[in-house]
Scaffold this active site. Structure first.
Site, PDB file in Angstrom:
ATOM      1  N   LEU A 137       0.848  -1.178   0.000  1.00  0.00           N
ATOM      2  CA  LEU A 137       0.000   0.000   0.000  1.00  0.00           C
ATOM      3  C   LEU A 137       0.889   1.234   0.000  1.00  0.00           C
ATOM      4  O   LEU A 137       1.985   1.220   0.571  1.00  0.00           O
ATOM      5  CB  LEU A 137      -0.889   0.036   1.253  1.00  0.00           C
ATOM      6  CG  LEU A 137      -1.960  -1.044   1.412  1.00  0.00           C
ATOM      7  CD1 LEU A 137      -2.724  -0.813   2.710  1.00  0.00           C
ATOM      8  CD2 LEU A 137      -2.910  -1.068   0.227  1.00  0.00           C
ATOM      9  N   ASP A 138       0.422   2.319  -0.636  1.00  0.00           N
ATOM     10  CA  ASP A 138       1.144   3.588  -0.556  1.00  0.00           C
ATOM     11  C   ASP A 138       1.300   3.985   0.904  1.00  0.00           C
ATOM     12  O   ASP A 138       0.469   3.645   1.755  1.00  0.00           O
ATOM     13  CB  ASP A 138       0.370   4.692  -1.289  1.00  0.00           C
ATOM     14  CG  ASP A 138       0.268   4.446  -2.777  1.00  0.00           C
ATOM     15  OD1 ASP A 138       1.073   3.665  -3.319  1.00  0.00           O
ATOM     16  OD2 ASP A 138      -0.613   5.057  -3.403  1.00  0.00           O
ATOM     17  N   MET A 139       2.330   4.761   1.195  1.00  0.00           N
ATOM     18  CA  MET A 139       2.601   5.149   2.572  1.00  0.00           C
ATOM     19  C   MET A 139       1.410   5.875   3.197  1.00  0.00           C
ATOM     20  O   MET A 139       1.082   5.667   4.367  1.00  0.00           O
ATOM     21  CB  MET A 139       3.855   6.039   2.644  1.00  0.00           C
ATOM     22  CG  MET A 139       4.283   6.362   4.052  1.00  0.00           C
ATOM     23  SD  MET A 139       5.945   7.068   4.154  1.00  0.00           S
ATOM     24  CE  MET A 139       5.648   8.708   3.505  1.00  0.00           C
ATOM     25  N   THR A 171      -1.737   5.494   2.537  1.00  0.00           N
ATOM     26  CA  THR A 171      -2.936   4.662   2.610  1.00  0.00           C
ATOM     27  C   THR A 171      -2.876   3.760   3.837  1.00  0.00           C
ATOM     28  O   THR A 171      -1.835   3.171   4.134  1.00  0.00           O
ATOM     29  CB  THR A 171      -3.059   3.780   1.347  1.00  0.00           C
ATOM     30  OG1 THR A 171      -3.039   4.616   0.191  1.00  0.00           O
ATOM     31  CG2 THR A 171      -4.333   2.968   1.360  1.00  0.00           C
ATOM     32  N   ARG A 187      -5.820   6.535  -6.915  1.00  0.00           N
ATOM     33  CA  ARG A 187      -5.569   7.967  -6.805  1.00  0.00           C
ATOM     34  C   ARG A 187      -5.597   8.648  -8.169  1.00  0.00           C
ATOM     35  O   ARG A 187      -6.199   9.717  -8.329  1.00  0.00           O
ATOM     36  CB  ARG A 187      -4.227   8.193  -6.105  1.00  0.00           C
ATOM     37  CG  ARG A 187      -4.198   7.633  -4.691  1.00  0.00           C
ATOM     38  CD  ARG A 187      -2.797   7.523  -4.124  1.00  0.00           C
ATOM     39  NE  ARG A 187      -2.203   8.825  -3.906  1.00  0.00           N
ATOM     40  CZ  ARG A 187      -0.957   9.004  -3.469  1.00  0.00           C
ATOM     41  NH1 ARG A 187      -0.189   7.943  -3.225  1.00  0.00           N
ATOM     42  NH2 ARG A 187      -0.494  10.217  -3.285  1.00  0.00           N
TER      43      ARG A 187
END
Length: 220
Positions: free
Chosen positions: A65-67, A69, A166
């Site tokens: 996951l993106d940081m 998120t 996103r």
């Protein structure tokens, strides 16, 4: 797909919240602001993977996951499980559900965003819609609630491109609130964090093929 609630919650190592642990895999709940894997700057060395490995030393990365998120991340226990789970992700056999709050009032109750994505090389790590060389990317969405100037959505990415949710939401004019990469100034500062949460995971058990599902409460 809206998987139901998960099961046991044994304590995780060094602050990691482990939602599920068995012989094949680990499901952990990542807080916003923590990288999934180590970053290059020394301040990003702390990550979910390291915290999970503090109590499950054989945990291996399968997806990220993106940081910004928050939510559920699955780790494999050992190389064979990693290969099998990576295959399941590649073949779209893992159900992933997210909740996001986006800018503006989305028209309609449900739909799909079908826009090809590619790396925006001059502006890495950003991604972009690219109809010439982009990879096929598909996101399903459904409205959960509307408030003045914003909409709460359930999102199901059917492909797993970097920053897919996103970029897709920004491309249709409804960027996720708190998105420092893809939102305009007003939406970027409308929240203290990226309002995107990986709320559920579902897959077939590697051992007996039974349906497994886990969920995480949305923190915003």
């Amino acid at each position: 797909m809206v998987p139901g609630a998960g099961a046991e919650r044994p304590a995780g190592g060094a602050g990691a919240v482990i939602v599920h642990l068995d012989e094949a895999l680990v499901v952990a709940d990542k807080p916003a602001g923590l990288p999934t894997v180590p970053g290059r700057p020394v301040e990003l060395h702390d990550c979910l993977w390291h915290r999970v490995r503090a109590s499950v030393p054989d945990a291996l990365v399968v997806h990220r996951l993106d940081m910004g998120t928050s939510g559920l991340v699955l780790f494999a226990r050992g190389i064979e499980a990693q290969r099998a789970l990576s295959r399941a992700f590649a073949q779209r056999e893992v159900g992933k559900t997210y909740v996001a709050v986006v800018s503006g009032e989305v028209i309609g109750e449900a739909g799909e965003i079908d826009l090809p994505l590619a790396a925006d090389w001059p502006n890495r790590p950003k991604q972009k819609v690219d109809h010439a060389v982009g990879k096929p990317s598909l996101t399903r969405w459904r409205v959960l609630a509307r408030e003045p100037g914003r909409t709460r959505l359930m999102l199901e990415p059917l492909t797993g491109r970097s920053h897919q949710l996103r970029v897709h939401l920004a491309a249709i004019g409804h960027p996720i609130l708190g998105d420092t990469l893809y939102a305009a100034e007003a939406a970027r500062h409308a929240a203290a964090r990226l309002l995107l949460h990986a709320s559920a995971l579902a897959l077939r058990d590697l051992r007996d093929g039974t349906a497994r599902h886990w969920s995480s409460a949305v923190p915003f």
